[in-house]
Each structure stands twice: as structure tokens, then as C-alpha cells.
Design an enzyme around this catalytic site. Structure first.
Site, PDB file in Angstrom:
ATOM      1  N   ASP A   1       0.858  -1.190   0.000  1.00 55.74           N
ATOM      2  CA  ASP A   1       0.000   0.000   0.000  1.00 55.74           C
ATOM      3  C   ASP A   1       0.888   1.233   0.000  1.00 55.74           C
ATOM      4  O   ASP A   1       1.424   1.611   1.041  1.00 55.74           O
ATOM      5  CB  ASP A   1      -0.888   0.015   1.240  1.00 55.74           C
ATOM      6  CG  ASP A   1      -1.982  -1.035   1.179  1.00 55.74           C
ATOM      7  OD1 ASP A   1      -2.116  -1.812   2.145  1.00 55.74           O
ATOM      8  OD2 ASP A   1      -2.679  -1.072   0.157  1.00 55.74           O
TER       9      ASP A   1
ATOM     10  N   ASP B   1     -10.656  -4.613  -1.656  1.00 60.59           N
ATOM     11  CA  ASP B   1      -9.642  -4.273  -0.661  1.00 60.59           C
ATOM     12  C   ASP B   1     -10.228  -3.400   0.429  1.00 60.59           C
ATOM     13  O   ASP B   1     -10.769  -2.336   0.138  1.00 60.59           O
ATOM     14  CB  ASP B   1      -8.521  -3.514  -1.394  1.00 60.59           C
ATOM     15  CG  ASP B   1      -7.379  -3.081  -0.498  1.00 60.59           C
ATOM     16  OD1 ASP B   1      -6.519  -2.323  -0.992  1.00 60.59           O
ATOM     17  OD2 ASP B   1      -7.335  -3.514   0.661  1.00 60.59           O
TER      18      ASP B   1
HETATM   19  C1  DX5 Z   1      -6.259   0.796   2.822  1.00 61.58           C
HETATM   20  C2  DX5 Z   1      -5.450  -0.216   2.078  1.00 61.58           C
HETATM   21  C3  DX5 Z   1      -5.799  -1.647   2.409  1.00 61.58           C
HETATM   22  C4  DX5 Z   1      -5.701  -1.983   3.857  1.00 61.58           C
HETATM   23  C5  DX5 Z   1      -6.350  -3.314   4.097  1.00 61.58           C
HETATM   24  O1  DX5 Z   1      -6.130   2.023   2.208  1.00 61.58           O
HETATM   25  O2  DX5 Z   1      -5.589  -0.024   0.700  1.00 61.58           O
HETATM   26  O3  DX5 Z   1      -4.988  -2.524   1.664  1.00 61.58           O
HETATM   27  O4  DX5 Z   1      -4.372  -2.026   4.226  1.00 61.58           O
HETATM   28  O5  DX5 Z   1      -6.341  -3.569   5.438  1.00 61.58           O
HETATM   29  P1  DX5 Z   1      -7.593  -4.151   6.220  1.00 61.58           P
HETATM   30  O6  DX5 Z   1      -7.779  -5.560   5.691  1.00 61.58           O
HETATM   31  O7  DX5 Z   1      -7.127  -4.114   7.637  1.00 61.58           O
HETATM   32  O8  DX5 Z   1      -8.769  -3.304   5.935  1.00 61.58           O
END
Ligand code: DX5
Length: 230
Positions: free
Chosen positions: A37, A177
Site C-alpha cells: 500500500d 480491498d
Molecule cells: C487501505 C489499504 C488496504 C488496507 C487493508 O487504504 O488499501 O490494503 O491495508 O487492510 P484491512 O484488511 O485491515 O482493511
């Protein structure tokens, strides 16, 4: 779902002091790719991974890397993340004035291209760039942080994207996501997603990462087929 579900962890919850070992652990847990990310503090109110950290982790991984670029003007940075070892670059439609050109440029760099949509953006936003993408990402949280709650109101858009992709005839992955758990993955898969990012839930699973990955995969099949996985 046209193919077996892909389970892809976000590295955001990882212990960055041992990022290489963390990536190796994820590979040993049976994940299909690893998502980085990338946040610039402008497109989203958070700051994360530069290309050098990703490059340092590359030799510790047996699976491919994707970079989710949550940055403004991503066209400035594409080469750096390809050089760092990312095989798939995902840009946000909301961050690209010339989206078609940016997606074509990613492919010119010899890697796969993806376009991401914030929860408020419509499926129609990508209707005219499907020939330029290998993946469409429907955010199921507002980007910028891990540990947020899944937004079920995105599911009708996931279904609309599934129809657009199937009608296009192009082999495009449909990724979701944000807030993906063993519970929420069922609805996302039923709506038509086939690639699933999970961060905090996967890292916090009581029985460890391999069990978490297996459970997510089983639940995705259940969502897509309406039947328990064999
Ligand atoms: C948020 C990111 C995601 C996040 C996912 O902006 O794009 O990839 O890290 O994490 P969880 O599964 O904890 O929502």
C-alpha cells in the site's frame, strides 16, 4: 468468479523492522501475491512505502508483488516501482487526469496494469479503459488506513464491474480491498470479486497466517458458488 480466488495480504500491518522475514512468512502461508500500500500523504492522509523498502523485500518473496499506488500524479513514479520489483501497478482513477495514457504507460514498462476506484466512484468510470487493464480494484473502505470496516454498499458496484468485465471479454481480475474478513469475503465473492486483499484480519487470526489464508479461500468459494468448499 471465473477462476480460483486469489488471496493477497496487505503488508500494512507487518512489523517493518523485519519486513523481509514477514514477506517470507506470508509466502509460506500460501498467499498468491503480496500487496504494497503506497501512500503519499496527499491522495490519502497517510505516508507509507518507498520503492527502496519494496526492493529490499523482493529477494525474500516467492510470489509476485503488486503496488497499490494511493498517490497523486502516479505517472511520476511508475518506473521506480517497476524497478523495485513490482509486477502489477494499480493507480487510482481519481488521481489520474489522463487515465488511459497512464495505464498504457504501465504496460509499456512491461508489467500488468490495474485501476482502483474509491467507494464513491461509479463502475462506469472504467468502462472505456478495460482494454488497457489487467485488474480492476473496487475499494471496500475509504483508502488510507488498515483496520477499517467493510462497506457493504459497494457490493452492487462490484456486481456492475463483474458484468462490465464479462461483457468486455478481456481477462481482467476483479479485486476488493478493505475490511476483508472470513465474514465479509462471502458477500464480495458473491457479488463477483475474484481477488481479495486482507490486512488486519489475516495478521490477527488466532490460528496463524496459513489457517487464515485457507479460511479466506474457502469462504470466497462459498460466496461465489453458494456451496461449502469441497
Ligand atoms: C487501505 C489499504 C488496504 C488496507 C487493508 O487504504 O488499501 O490494503 O491495508 O487492510 P484491512 O484488511 O485491515 O482493511
Amino acid at each position: 468468479m471465473t477462476s480460483a480466488p486469489l488471496i493477497v495480504p496487505s503488508v500494512l500491518p507487518a512489523d517493518l523492522a523485519r519486513v523481509g522475514a514477514e514477506v517470507a512468512e506470508l509466502c509460506a502461508a500460501g498467499v498468491d501475491r503480496v500487496q504494497w500500500d503506497v501512500m503519499d500523504g496527499v491522495f490519502v492522509p497517510n505516508l507509507t512505502f518507498g520503492p527502496d523498502l519494496i526492493a529490499a523485500a523482493r529477494e525474500h518473496s516467492s510470489v509476485g508483488f503488486e503496488a497499490h499506488l494511493m498517490v497523486v500524479e502516479p505517472e511520476r513514479l511508475l518506473d521506480r516501482y517497476v524497478d523495485a520489483g513490482c509486477e502489477l501497478l494499480i493507480v487510482h482513477a481519481e488521481a489520474c487526469t489522463h487515465l488511459h495514457r497512464t495505464l498504457s504507460r504501465i504496460r509499456e514498462l512491461g508489467v500488468r496494469s490495474g485501476v482502483a476506484l474509491n467507494p464513491h466512484s461509479t463502475a462506469a468510470t472504467v468502462a472505456h479503459v478495460l482494454s488497457e487493464v489487467d485488474l480492476v480494484l473496487a475499494m471496500t473502505v475509504n483508502p488510507g488506513f488498515g483496520g477499517q470496516s467493510y462497506i457493504p454498499a459497494v457490493e452492487p458496484k462490484i456486481a456492475a464491474l463483474r458484468r462490465l468485465i464479462d461483457d468486455s471479454g478481456f481477462p481482467i481480475e476483479l479485486e476488493v480491498d478493505g475490511g476483508i474478513t472470513d465474514g465479509t469475503i462471502v458477500g464480495a465473492a458473491a457479488a463477483g470479486a475474484d481477488v481479495f486483499i486482507s490486512g488486519s484480519w489475516l495478521y490477527a487470526h488466532a490460528h496463524g497466517k496459513p489457517a487464515a489464508v485457507d479460511l479466506l479461500r474457502m469462504q470466497a468459494v462459498k460466496g461465489a458458488t453458494g456451496k461449502e468448499a469441497a
